[in-house]
Design a protein around this motif. Sequence first.
Motif, PDB file in Angstrom:
ATOM      1  N   VAL A 190       0.799  -1.228   0.000  1.00  0.00           N
ATOM      2  CA  VAL A 190       0.000   0.000   0.000  1.00  0.00           C
ATOM      3  C   VAL A 190       0.832   1.279   0.000  1.00  0.00           C
ATOM      4  O   VAL A 190       0.299   2.373   0.098  1.00  0.00           O
ATOM      5  N   VAL A 191       2.175   1.131  -0.062  1.00  0.00           N
ATOM      6  CA  VAL A 191       2.990   2.357  -0.012  1.00  0.00           C
ATOM      7  C   VAL A 191       3.594   2.642  -1.380  1.00  0.00           C
ATOM      8  O   VAL A 191       3.555   1.806  -2.285  1.00  0.00           O
TER       9      VAL A 191
ATOM     10  N   ASP B 206      -5.607  -1.307   2.315  1.00  0.00           N
ATOM     11  CA  ASP B 206      -5.362  -1.871   3.649  1.00  0.00           C
ATOM     12  C   ASP B 206      -6.398  -2.918   4.055  1.00  0.00           C
ATOM     13  O   ASP B 206      -6.092  -4.024   4.446  1.00  0.00           O
TER      14      ASP B 206
ATOM     15  N   GLN C 113      -3.355   3.567  12.621  1.00  0.00           N
ATOM     16  CA  GLN C 113      -3.598   2.259  11.988  1.00  0.00           C
ATOM     17  C   GLN C 113      -4.540   1.484  12.924  1.00  0.00           C
ATOM     18  O   GLN C 113      -4.708   1.886  14.071  1.00  0.00           O
TER      19      GLN C 113
ATOM     20  N   PHE D  89      -4.448   3.573   4.994  1.00  0.00           N
ATOM     21  CA  PHE D  89      -3.332   4.448   4.618  1.00  0.00           C
ATOM     22  C   PHE D  89      -3.692   5.334   3.420  1.00  0.00           C
ATOM     23  O   PHE D  89      -3.357   6.507   3.370  1.00  0.00           O
TER      24      PHE D  89
ATOM     25  N   TYR E 296       7.272  -4.160   9.307  1.00  0.00           N
ATOM     26  CA  TYR E 296       6.402  -5.019   8.497  1.00  0.00           C
ATOM     27  C   TYR E 296       6.679  -6.502   8.736  1.00  0.00           C
ATOM     28  O   TYR E 296       7.807  -6.878   9.074  1.00  0.00           O
TER      29      TYR E 296
HETATM   30  C1  LMR Z   1       0.159   3.082   7.622  1.00  0.00           C
HETATM   31  O1  LMR Z   1      -0.960   2.579   7.408  1.00  0.00           O
HETATM   32  O2  LMR Z   1       0.371   4.194   8.093  1.00  0.00           O
HETATM   33  C2  LMR Z   1       1.367   2.239   7.266  1.00  0.00           C
HETATM   34  O3  LMR Z   1       1.167   0.945   7.733  1.00  0.00           O
HETATM   35  C3  LMR Z   1       1.554   2.141   5.790  1.00  0.00           C
HETATM   36  C4  LMR Z   1       2.704   1.164   5.510  1.00  0.00           C
HETATM   37  O4  LMR Z   1       2.411   0.032   5.082  1.00  0.00           O
HETATM   38  O5  LMR Z   1       3.861   1.558   5.770  1.00  0.00           O
END
Ligand code: LMR
Length: 337
Positions: free
Chosen positions: A36-37, A75, A174, A195, A239
Amino acid sequence: MNLVAWFAAIAVIFSSAQARAEAPSQAPIVIKFSHVVAADTPKGKAAERFKQLAEKATGGRVRVDVHPNNQLYKDKEELEALQLGAVQMLAPSLAKFGPLGVREFEVFDLPYIFPSKEVLYRVTEGPVGQGLLKKLESKGITGLAFWDNGFKVMSSNKPLRTPADFKGLKMRIQPSKVLDAQMRALGASPQALSFNEVYQALQSGVVDGTENPPSNFYTQRMHEMQRHLTVSNHGYLGYAVIVNKKFWDGLPSGIRTALEGAMREATVYANAIAQKENEEALEAIRKSGKTTIYVLSDKEREEWRRALLAVHREMEPRIGKDLLAEVYRAASVYAGR
Ligand code: LMR
C-alpha cells in the motif's frame, strides 16, 4: 536455395530449438506481491529487490509481480485477498494484524518500547519474532520475515511539543488497539483509517494529525497538509512479509528453498536502507518549506515517555504478560551489555 541460405536456415532452426530447450519448460510460477505504499519507500524498494533476487535464484521459474500504492488491494482488503489466494505475498505493517485476531503483533506499537534498532532486531530476529510469525499459520498465512521502516514522528497543524498539545486533536492511526490507547493517553481522539485515506482525511479535516515514519509522511505528500512535524520517535513501524500458506507449502521444495534465500537477502537490504530512506525523507520535508520540523529534547521526550508508559500496563492483557516480559528482557539485556 543456394548453400549459404540453406546453412542460415539450419542455424535459425537450431538456435530457436536450443532457446526452447533452455527456457523453463512450463509457464513461470507467479507471485503477486501487493502493498500500500509508494515504490520509493523502504518497503517498496525491498519488494523490488526481492523480485530481482527471487527471479534470479529460481532461474526464471518464478516471476514476482510487485503492485505498489494500493494498485491491487487497499489496507482493509489485502489480508483477506491473501487468505483467499488472490495475491500470494504482502508486507503489512505490524499494526494491522489485530483485526486478523493476532493481537500479539501490537507489542511493536507500544510507545517507547524499543530504545534502539539493535534492541528491535534482537526481538524480530530472535525467538520472539519467530514465535509471532508462527501464530499466523492458523490463519492460513506463513510469515517469512520482518522488514524495517522506522521510528514514527507526529504531525498536525499546530506545534506538538508536550503531551498537553494533543488535547482534543483527531489523530489518524492504523487499526491497532495499542495505538488507540496511545492517542487517548495523550488526550487525543484516535481515528483508524486506511493508509490511502490519510491525505484526503487531512485535506477535509476528518483528522487533524498523523503519525508515521518520515518516508511514509513524505511519499504520501502529507507535508502539503501538515504545518508541524515533531521528531518524537515515540513508536515503531515495521512489516511482516507474509505469503499464502497453501501456495507456499505447494511450491516445489527446491523453489521454496531458493525463495527463502532470496528473502533473507532482501531482508538484509530492507533493514540496511530504512534508516537512510527516512533521513532523506525528513530532509526533503524540511527543504519543501511547507512543514516546520521540531526535534524533541531529551527532557521533552522523557515527559512524553512518562505520559505514555501507562499504555504498557493497560495493554498487557491484550498483548500477553509473557510476551511483554520477553520483549523487556531483550531490551534490558541489550541495555546491560
Ligand atoms: C500506515 O498505514 O500508516 C502504514 O502501515 C503504511 C505502511 O504500510 O507503511
